[in-house]
Design an enzyme around this catalytic site. Structure first.
Site, PDB file in Angstrom:
ATOM      1  CG  HIS A  84      12.025  -0.538  11.348  1.00  0.00           C
ATOM      2  ND1 HIS A  84      13.535  -0.584  11.042  1.00  0.00           N
ATOM      3  CD2 HIS A  84      11.882   0.827  11.553  1.00  0.00           C
ATOM      4  CE1 HIS A  84      14.370   0.439  11.706  1.00  0.00           C
ATOM      5  NE2 HIS A  84      13.129   1.414  11.688  1.00  0.00           N
ATOM      6  CG  ASP A 119      10.437  -5.432  15.098  1.00  0.00           C
ATOM      7  OD1 ASP A 119      10.511  -5.053  16.023  1.00  0.00           O
ATOM      8  OD2 ASP A 119      10.876  -4.679  13.920  1.00  0.00           O
ATOM      9  CD  GLN A 137       7.101   1.508  16.969  1.00  0.00           C
ATOM     10  OE1 GLN A 137       5.968   2.190  17.704  1.00  0.00           O
ATOM     11  NE2 GLN A 137       7.989   2.090  16.414  1.00  0.00           N
ATOM     12  CE  LYS A 172      12.009   1.695  17.928  1.00  0.00           C
ATOM     13  NZ  LYS A 172      12.029   3.068  17.214  1.00  0.00           N
ATOM     14  CB  CYS A 176      13.215   2.640   8.947  1.00  0.00           C
ATOM     15  SG  CYS A 176      14.526   4.074   9.379  1.00  0.00           S
TER      16      CYS A 176
HETATM   17  N1  PMP Z   1      11.551  -2.076  14.324  1.00  0.00           N
HETATM   18  C1  PMP Z   1      10.482  -1.307  14.409  1.00  0.00           C
HETATM   19  C2  PMP Z   1       8.996  -1.819  14.087  1.00  0.00           C
HETATM   20  C3  PMP Z   1      10.857  -0.013  14.681  1.00  0.00           C
HETATM   21  O1  PMP Z   1       9.886   0.972  14.837  1.00  0.00           O
HETATM   22  C4  PMP Z   1      12.161  -0.035  14.830  1.00  0.00           C
HETATM   23  C5  PMP Z   1      12.648   1.766  15.439  1.00  0.00           C
HETATM   24  N2  PMP Z   1      11.962   2.545  14.574  1.00  0.00           N
HETATM   25  C6  PMP Z   1      13.196  -0.720  14.827  1.00  0.00           C
HETATM   26  C7  PMP Z   1      12.849  -2.235  14.462  1.00  0.00           C
HETATM   27  C8  PMP Z   1      14.574  -0.364  15.078  1.00  0.00           C
HETATM   28  O2  PMP Z   1      14.990  -0.129  16.347  1.00  0.00           O
HETATM   29  P1  PMP Z   1      16.118   0.393  17.112  1.00  0.00           P
HETATM   30  O3  PMP Z   1      16.529   1.724  16.068  1.00  0.00           O
HETATM   31  O4  PMP Z   1      15.731   0.835  18.240  1.00  0.00           O
HETATM   32  O5  PMP Z   1      17.074  -0.649  16.864  1.00  0.00           O
END
Ligand code: PMP
Length: 413
Positions: A130, A207, A210, A233, A371
């Site tokens: 991401h 990270d 997910q 999430k 993203c």
């Molecule tokens: N990393 C991953 C793998 C994600 O799916 C996301 C959210 N789509 C993020 C980071 C960013 O998370 P947040 O917007 O809650 O900071």
């Protein structure tokens, strides 16, 4: 089905799901972006706000002590949830993005002396990431003269330990990887990758955004220095998150926010800083959010991590089978059985139009680049449609999804 999840009763614990959208019962399949919150989480936050609301750490009065206790209890509960040991610490953040920026900035900022990253150093980032686990590293590299190198996935979007080994050099200072790719569902062999990078002397970053809700990584079992995740999430509140990891690694970070609550003493020209975790938590935190996040973790435990994981995998397998059978539909990473999501493209139909037609039938999915533009570029793809599953979703909803995609494709073609 005889699964956990006697769905009707579980879904009823999520008040926001009991609504109709465009005249149809809501089928909320955008859980990789944000999950809904169960009553238990809403109740925990309400209870805090109505009985214990006060600022933490600086009050002698009863409510301040209650608030401090609630905040620190949440920290302890979440440490247990992520399998932290005595050498680990957990810092509250506003989410995964905030946590990863705290790490990348903290290793590259010269504010408190010589930064960890130096000119010529290398930061290896996986090609599944991401933007939140790539752009902060690009900025850290720019700030320090370090270089970002990419561990590229193969043509099916898989990462291989054999590809990491040749990238590791004595200049590798950081290795950053996801526990689950949000654009494809790929679940990389992160245990092995982190171990390899740590062995080579790099700080390791996971990270876990997910993974937390169904495949919760356990810190003690991993060669992981920093792990980031978001509350929203994993059935918790928005604007909450965590940076957890090895205390010794966290101690290397220059704080991102200087100010109240993170100092020991302050003179006109200088200050000295508190120990972890306060050191990285400047300012008033989201205390009700932390309480809600710990309640979300407790909800996951009570429901059963294994049961949730089995359920979302089976929904995903069902959706992959149904969607792949549609004419001209290609599912990304069909091999990714551990995923809680399915991402697909359809010849002759733009994801945005598919998503709009699904919404007309009460089905919420996400469309776009998720993203993760470098990954989709690498796979030779543009935007996709993504359906992502949570413990409250049902096989009936998957059937509705597949039927609605089929109808959308008829209309759009
Ligand atoms: N990393 C991953 C793998 C994600 O799916 C996301 C959210 N789509 C993020 C980071 C960013 O998370 P947040 O917007 O809650 O900071």
């Amino acid at each position: 089905m005889g699964d956990l999840l006697q769905q009707a009763s579980l879904a009823s614990e999520f008040p926001s799901l009991a609504q109709r959208v465009n005249g149809e019962p809501l089928a909320y399949l955008d859980n990789a972006a944000t999950t809904h919150m169960p009553q238990a989480v809403l109740d925990a936050m309400r209870e805090f706000e109505t009985t214990s609301r006060a600022n933490i750490h600086r009050g002698v009065h009863t409510l301040s002590q209650r608030a401090t206790d609630a905040f620190e209890r949440a920290r302890g509960d979440l440490k247990r949830f992520v399998g932290a040991g005595p050498g680990h610490e957990l810092v509250f953040t506003s989410g995964t993005t905030d946590a990863l920026n705290l790490v990348a900035n903290g290793l590259s900022d010269a504010g408190a002396g010589r930064p960890y990253l130096q000119p010529g150093d290398e930061i290896i980032v996986s090609g599944l990431e991401h933007h939140a686990n790539l752009v902060p590293w690009q900025q850290a590299a720019r700030r320090t003269g370090a270089t970002v190198r990419i561990l590229r996935p193969d043509a099916q979007g898989r990462l291989h330990a054999d590809d990491l080994a040749p990238l590791l050099t004595p200049r590798t200072m950081v290795f950053a990887v996801t526990a689950g790719a949000n654009a494809t569902g790929e679940r990389p062999p992160y245990e092995e990758l982190l171990a390899l990078a740590a062995e080579a002397g790099a700080l390791t970053v996971l990270d876990a955004a997910q993974a937390m809700s169904h495949d919760t990584p356990q810190l003690l079992a991993l060669a992981c220095d920093f792990m980031a995740f978001s509350g929203h999430k994993m059935y918790g509140p928005m604007g909450t998150g965590v940076l957890a990891g090895r205390r010794k690694a966290l101690e290397r970070l220059t704080p991102l926010r200087f100010g109240g609550d993170m100092v020991i003493w302050v003179s006109e020209q200088e200050a000295s800083f508190a120990e972890l975790p306060a050191r990285l938590e400047g300012g008033t935190p989201n205390v009700a959010g932390a309480v809600g996040l710990a309640a979300a973790a407790a909800f996951i435990e009570a429901t059963g991590r294994g049961a949730i994981d089995a359920h979302v995998r089976s929904l995903r397998a069902h959706a992959v089978a149904g969607l792949s059978a549609l004419d001209g539909v290609t599912v990304l990473a069909p091999h990714a059985e551990a995923a809680a999501l399915v991402s697909f493209v359809a010849a002759g139909a733009h994801p945005h139009d598919i998503g709009t037609l699904l919404d007309e039938r009460g089905i919420a999915v996400r469309t776009g680049h998720h993203c993760a533009q470098p990954l989709l570029d690498h796979l030779g793809l543009g935007p996709t449609t993504r359906a992502s599953f949570a413990l409250y979703n049902t096989h009936d909803e998957v059937e509705r999804l597949v039927a609605a995609v089929a109808r959308a494709l008829e209309v759009l073609r």
